[in-house]
Design a protein around this motif. Structure first.
Motif, PDB file in Angstrom:
ATOM      1  N   ILE A 239       0.875  -1.175   0.000  1.00 20.96           N
ATOM      2  CA  ILE A 239       0.000   0.000   0.000  1.00 20.96           C
ATOM      3  C   ILE A 239       0.908   1.220   0.000  1.00 20.96           C
ATOM      4  CG2 ILE A 239      -1.776   1.278   1.241  1.00 20.96           C
ATOM      5  CD1 ILE A 239      -2.656  -1.398   2.485  1.00 20.96           C
ATOM      6  N   VAL A 240       0.809   2.035  -1.054  1.00 22.22           N
ATOM      7  CA  VAL A 240       1.740   3.148  -1.227  1.00 22.22           C
ATOM      8  C   VAL A 240       0.978   4.405  -1.621  1.00 22.22           C
ATOM      9  CG1 VAL A 240       3.578   1.557  -1.949  1.00 22.22           C
ATOM     10  CG2 VAL A 240       2.174   2.700  -3.688  1.00 22.22           C
ATOM     11  N   ASP A 241       1.692   5.514  -1.661  1.00 25.96           N
ATOM     12  CA  ASP A 241       1.095   6.773  -2.104  1.00 25.96           C
ATOM     13  C   ASP A 241       0.871   6.754  -3.609  1.00 25.96           C
ATOM     14  OD1 ASP A 241       3.476   8.494  -3.533  1.00 25.96           O
ATOM     15  OD2 ASP A 241       4.235   7.148  -1.970  1.00 25.96           O
ATOM     16  N   GLN A 242      -0.035   7.579  -4.071  1.00 24.91           N
ATOM     17  CA  GLN A 242      -0.426   7.587  -5.475  1.00 24.91           C
ATOM     18  C   GLN A 242       0.710   8.029  -6.402  1.00 24.91           C
ATOM     19  OE1 GLN A 242      -3.694  10.360  -5.139  1.00 24.91           O
ATOM     20  NE2 GLN A 242      -2.423  12.119  -5.679  1.00 24.91           N
ATOM     21  N   TYR A 243       1.632   8.856  -5.909  1.00 20.62           N
ATOM     22  CA  TYR A 243       2.720   9.334  -6.765  1.00 20.62           C
ATOM     23  C   TYR A 243       3.704   8.214  -7.069  1.00 20.62           C
ATOM     24  CZ  TYR A 243       0.797  13.419  -4.402  1.00 20.62           C
ATOM     25  OH  TYR A 243      -0.056  14.341  -3.858  1.00 20.62           O
ATOM     26  N   THR A 244       4.011   7.405  -6.045  1.00 19.73           N
ATOM     27  CA  THR A 244       4.879   6.251  -6.263  1.00 19.73           C
ATOM     28  C   THR A 244       4.211   5.283  -7.228  1.00 19.73           C
ATOM     29  OG1 THR A 244       5.867   6.443  -4.063  1.00 19.73           O
ATOM     30  CG2 THR A 244       6.037   4.305  -5.146  1.00 19.73           C
ATOM     31  N   ALA A 245       2.914   5.048  -7.036  1.00 25.48           N
ATOM     32  CA  ALA A 245       2.184   4.128  -7.908  1.00 25.48           C
ATOM     33  C   ALA A 245       2.202   4.591  -9.360  1.00 25.48           C
ATOM     34  CB  ALA A 245       0.744   3.985  -7.425  1.00 25.48           C
ATOM     35  N   ALA A 246       2.184   5.905  -9.574  1.00 23.74           N
ATOM     36  CA  ALA A 246       2.159   6.436 -10.944  1.00 23.74           C
ATOM     37  C   ALA A 246       3.423   6.096 -11.710  1.00 23.74           C
ATOM     38  CB  ALA A 246       1.966   7.944 -10.919  1.00 23.74           C
ATOM     39  N   SER A 247       4.518   5.838 -10.979  1.00 17.83           N
ATOM     40  CA  SER A 247       5.790   5.550 -11.648  1.00 17.83           C
ATOM     41  C   SER A 247       6.062   4.055 -11.783  1.00 17.83           C
ATOM     42  CB  SER A 247       6.944   6.209 -10.878  1.00 17.83           C
ATOM     43  OG  SER A 247       7.075   5.635  -9.591  1.00 17.83           O
ATOM     44  N   ALA A 248       5.136   3.222 -11.320  1.00 18.96           N
ATOM     45  CA  ALA A 248       5.335   1.767 -11.406  1.00 18.96           C
ATOM     46  C   ALA A 248       5.237   1.296 -12.857  1.00 18.96           C
ATOM     47  CB  ALA A 248       4.308   1.049 -10.547  1.00 18.96           C
ATOM     48  N   ASP A 249       5.918   0.199 -13.159  1.00 16.02           N
ATOM     49  CA  ASP A 249       5.915  -0.376 -14.509  1.00 16.02           C
ATOM     50  C   ASP A 249       4.529  -0.956 -14.803  1.00 16.02           C
ATOM     51  OD1 ASP A 249       6.261  -1.751 -16.855  1.00 16.02           O
ATOM     52  OD2 ASP A 249       8.014  -2.889 -16.200  1.00 16.02           O
ATOM     53  N   PRO A 250       3.784  -0.393 -15.748  1.00 15.98           N
ATOM     54  CA  PRO A 250       2.418  -0.875 -16.004  1.00 15.98           C
ATOM     55  C   PRO A 250       2.374  -2.301 -16.530  1.00 15.98           C
ATOM     56  CG  PRO A 250       3.089   0.696 -17.695  1.00 15.98           C
ATOM     57  CD  PRO A 250       4.142   0.723 -16.635  1.00 15.98           C
ATOM     58  N   ALA A 251       3.468  -2.806 -17.056  1.00 17.79           N
ATOM     59  CA  ALA A 251       3.488  -4.184 -17.545  1.00 17.79           C
ATOM     60  C   ALA A 251       3.614  -5.180 -16.396  1.00 17.79           C
ATOM     61  CB  ALA A 251       4.644  -4.372 -18.527  1.00 17.79           C
ATOM     62  N   ARG A 252       4.098  -4.714 -15.258  1.00 14.49           N
ATOM     63  CA  ARG A 252       4.371  -5.632 -14.151  1.00 14.49           C
ATOM     64  C   ARG A 252       3.517  -5.381 -12.919  1.00 14.49           C
ATOM     65  NH1 ARG A 252      10.623  -5.876 -12.931  1.00 14.49           N
ATOM     66  NH2 ARG A 252      10.543  -3.604 -13.167  1.00 14.49           N
ATOM     67  N   VAL A 253       2.828  -4.247 -12.866  1.00 12.51           N
ATOM     68  CA  VAL A 253       2.114  -3.864 -11.650  1.00 12.51           C
ATOM     69  C   VAL A 253       0.697  -3.413 -11.984  1.00 12.51           C
ATOM     70  CG1 VAL A 253       2.053  -2.185  -9.752  1.00 12.51           C
ATOM     71  CG2 VAL A 253       4.223  -3.207 -10.427  1.00 12.51           C
ATOM     72  N   ARG A 254      -0.239  -3.781 -11.109  1.00  7.27           N
ATOM     73  CA  ARG A 254      -1.605  -3.286 -11.186  1.00  7.27           C
ATOM     74  C   ARG A 254      -1.868  -2.400  -9.970  1.00  7.27           C
ATOM     75  NH1 ARG A 254      -0.485  -4.788 -15.333  1.00  7.27           N
ATOM     76  NH2 ARG A 254      -1.386  -6.466 -16.607  1.00  7.27           N
ATOM     77  N   VAL A 255      -2.516  -1.277 -10.215  1.00  5.55           N
ATOM     78  CA  VAL A 255      -2.814  -0.313  -9.156  1.00  5.55           C
ATOM     79  C   VAL A 255      -4.307  -0.380  -8.842  1.00  5.55           C
ATOM     80  CG1 VAL A 255      -2.687   2.100  -8.435  1.00  5.55           C
ATOM     81  CG2 VAL A 255      -0.969   1.182 -10.016  1.00  5.55           C
ATOM     82  N   LYS A 256      -4.632  -0.591  -7.573  1.00  6.41           N
ATOM     83  CA  LYS A 256      -6.020  -0.735  -7.152  1.00  6.41           C
ATOM     84  C   LYS A 256      -6.401   0.366  -6.155  1.00  6.41           C
ATOM     85  CE  LYS A 256      -6.304  -4.797  -9.261  1.00  6.41           C
ATOM     86  NZ  LYS A 256      -7.219  -5.086 -10.386  1.00  6.41           N
ATOM     87  N   ALA A 257      -7.604   0.900  -6.330  1.00  7.40           N
ATOM     88  CA  ALA A 257      -8.136   1.827  -5.331  1.00  7.40           C
ATOM     89  C   ALA A 257      -8.542   1.041  -4.086  1.00  7.40           C
ATOM     90  CB  ALA A 257      -9.336   2.569  -5.903  1.00  7.40           C
ATOM     91  N   LEU A 258      -8.483   1.707  -2.933  1.00  4.43           N
ATOM     92  CA  LEU A 258      -8.887   1.081  -1.683  1.00  4.43           C
ATOM     93  C   LEU A 258     -10.363   1.357  -1.415  1.00  4.43           C
ATOM     94  CD1 LEU A 258      -5.815   1.946   0.576  1.00  4.43           C
ATOM     95  CD2 LEU A 258      -6.208  -0.113  -0.799  1.00  4.43           C
ATOM     96  N   HIS A 259     -11.059   0.340  -0.912  1.00  2.91           N
ATOM     97  CA  HIS A 259     -12.499   0.469  -0.664  1.00  2.91           C
ATOM     98  C   HIS A 259     -12.783   1.607   0.317  1.00  2.91           C
ATOM     99  CE1 HIS A 259     -16.401  -0.564   1.226  1.00  2.91           C
ATOM    100  NE2 HIS A 259     -16.718  -0.926  -0.013  1.00  2.91           N
ATOM    101  N   THR A 260     -11.989   1.660   1.373  1.00  5.31           N
ATOM    102  CA  THR A 260     -12.070   2.781   2.308  1.00  5.31           C
ATOM    103  C   THR A 260     -10.896   3.705   2.032  1.00  5.31           C
ATOM    104  OG1 THR A 260     -13.088   1.391   4.010  1.00  5.31           O
ATOM    105  CG2 THR A 260     -12.105   3.474   4.728  1.00  5.31           C
ATOM    106  N   PRO A 261     -11.159   4.874   1.435  1.00  9.40           N
ATOM    107  CA  PRO A 261     -10.040   5.752   1.045  1.00  9.40           C
ATOM    108  C   PRO A 261      -9.159   6.130   2.232  1.00  9.40           C
ATOM    109  CG  PRO A 261     -12.103   6.491   0.053  1.00  9.40           C
ATOM    110  CD  PRO A 261     -12.468   5.435   1.062  1.00  9.40           C
ATOM    111  N   LEU A 262      -7.872   6.096   2.010  1.00  4.29           N
ATOM    112  CA  LEU A 262      -6.899   6.545   3.003  1.00  4.29           C
ATOM    113  C   LEU A 262      -6.241   7.800   2.447  1.00  4.29           C
ATOM    114  CD1 LEU A 262      -5.275   3.169   4.145  1.00  4.29           C
ATOM    115  CD2 LEU A 262      -7.218   4.396   5.128  1.00  4.29           C
ATOM    116  N   ARG A 263      -6.646   8.949   2.975  1.00  2.00           N
ATOM    117  CA  ARG A 263      -6.189  10.239   2.476  1.00  2.00           C
ATOM    118  C   ARG A 263      -4.967  10.723   3.253  1.00  2.00           C
ATOM    119  NH1 ARG A 263      -7.729  12.290  -2.128  1.00  2.00           N
ATOM    120  NH2 ARG A 263      -8.034  14.405  -1.358  1.00  2.00           N
ATOM    121  N   PHE A 264      -4.066  11.358   2.540  1.00  2.00           N
ATOM    122  CA  PHE A 264      -2.901  11.970   3.189  1.00  2.00           C
ATOM    123  C   PHE A 264      -2.737  13.386   2.670  1.00  2.00           C
ATOM    124  CE2 PHE A 264      -1.258   9.747  -0.585  1.00  2.00           C
ATOM    125  CZ  PHE A 264      -0.635  10.798  -1.245  1.00  2.00           C
TER     126      PHE A 264
END
Length: 306
Positions: A239-264
């Motif tokens: 579980i990581v911040d959205q900015y780190t997730a944006a830089s993940a390799d789309p061929a190797r990683v799937r990004v999922k929203a959390l059912h209960t949002p965790l805001r920072f």
């Protein structure tokens, strides 16, 4: 010689007459004459000879004029420096930021900033949360950027953005999951977690306690960037911040929203009573603009329901 005496002497040298010098300085002829005579009296030398209505410098006057021109060049440089400082076009800025913000936001902000401020020098450090605070506290840097800082009597902090934590899954595992996942889903996989002294780690821990979900990391890391790299290599989920997730390799990683949002929040912090420079304000504005761009890119990485 006082500055006014230097100005009058230089104006007479340039104009060749008292009347011409008065026009250059926007003063009366008697004012120029009085300053010039007083200057000669104080210096004990004659600066000009009057010949047929014009003033011609004496040898001493010509020697003095060479130094006056150098002085005026320095004064002009001083004026330009003051104007550049006022406009945030020159100076030195020392920055520290959490690693997750140094993946894309800070580098892109710096790149855009230096193009607009080529005469501003920068010193950039990346630190974990506690060290970001300490570096700002001891004034080794001017400003710091981090997530969810706890209130501190010696620090000022301002919220400049808000974001969400998201789930990262290896592609094969993520393809079998819905686009929105609960915290309970993470118990099905080896979990890569942040240290619980990190603000985002605390955010996840508190959410787990509130949901009565026990998540025990198999692998504990200090930065979201390391967590992302481990997910990319199939070591587990995170579980990581959205900015780190944006830089993940789309061929190797799937990004999922959390059912209960965790805001920072993303905050800029300074030592209390630290004088805010124009350069700082311009750089912070650049970070705010870049964060919006990266946040939009991050939103595009999150799996959506068909």
């Amino acid at each position: 010689m006082r500055l006014r005496q230097i100005e009058v002497f230089r104006a007479v040298m340039l104009a060749g007459t008292v009347s011409g010098a008065a026009r250059l300085l926007h003063v009366t002829q008697p004012a120029v004459t009085n300053v010039l005579l007083h200057t000669e009296d104080e210096l004990g030398i004659k600066l000009f000879e009057r010949i047929k209505g014009r003033l011609y410098p004496t040898p001493e006057g010509r020697t003095l004029y060479a130094e006056v021109e150098r002085t005026f060049a320095d004064i002009e440089n001083l004026r330009k420096l003051a104007a550049n400082l006022r406009g945030g076009r020159t100076g030195h800025l020392r920055i520290t930021a959490s690693p997750a913000l140094c993946i894309e936001i800070i580098p892109l902000a710096v790149s855009r900033f230096v193009k607009q401020h080529p005469n501003v020098s920068l010193h950039i450090e990346t630190h974990n949360y506690r060290d970001v605070l300490n570096t700002v506290l001891v004034k080794n840097v001017d400003i710091g950027f981090t997530f969810n800082p706890q209130p501190h009597p010696a620090l000022e902090n301002d919220v400049i953005a808000e974001g969400d934590l998201v789930g990262l899954f290896p592609a094969e595992a993520g393809d079998g999951l819905p686009p929105v996942v609960t915290l309970d889903v993470f118990r099905q996989f080896p979990l890569i977690g942040l240290h619980t002294d990190d603000p985002l780690g605390i955010l996840v821990r508190d959410a787990c306690q509130a949901s009565d979900v026990l998540l025990s990391p198999q692998i504990e890391v200090k930065t979201n960037r390391i967590a992302m790299a481990l997910v990319e290599n199939g070591a587990g989920v995170a579980i990581v911040d959205q900015y780190t997730a944006a830089s993940a390799d789309p061929a190797r990683v799937r990004v999922k929203a959390l059912h209960t949002p965790l805001r920072f929040t993303v905050n800029v912090i300074r030592a209390r009573h630290h004088a805010h420079s124009v350069v700082e304000q311009h750089f912070i504005a650049e970070v705010v603009e870049v964060e919006r761009l990266i946040a939009r890119a991050a939103a595009g990485r999150i799996d959506r329901a068909a």
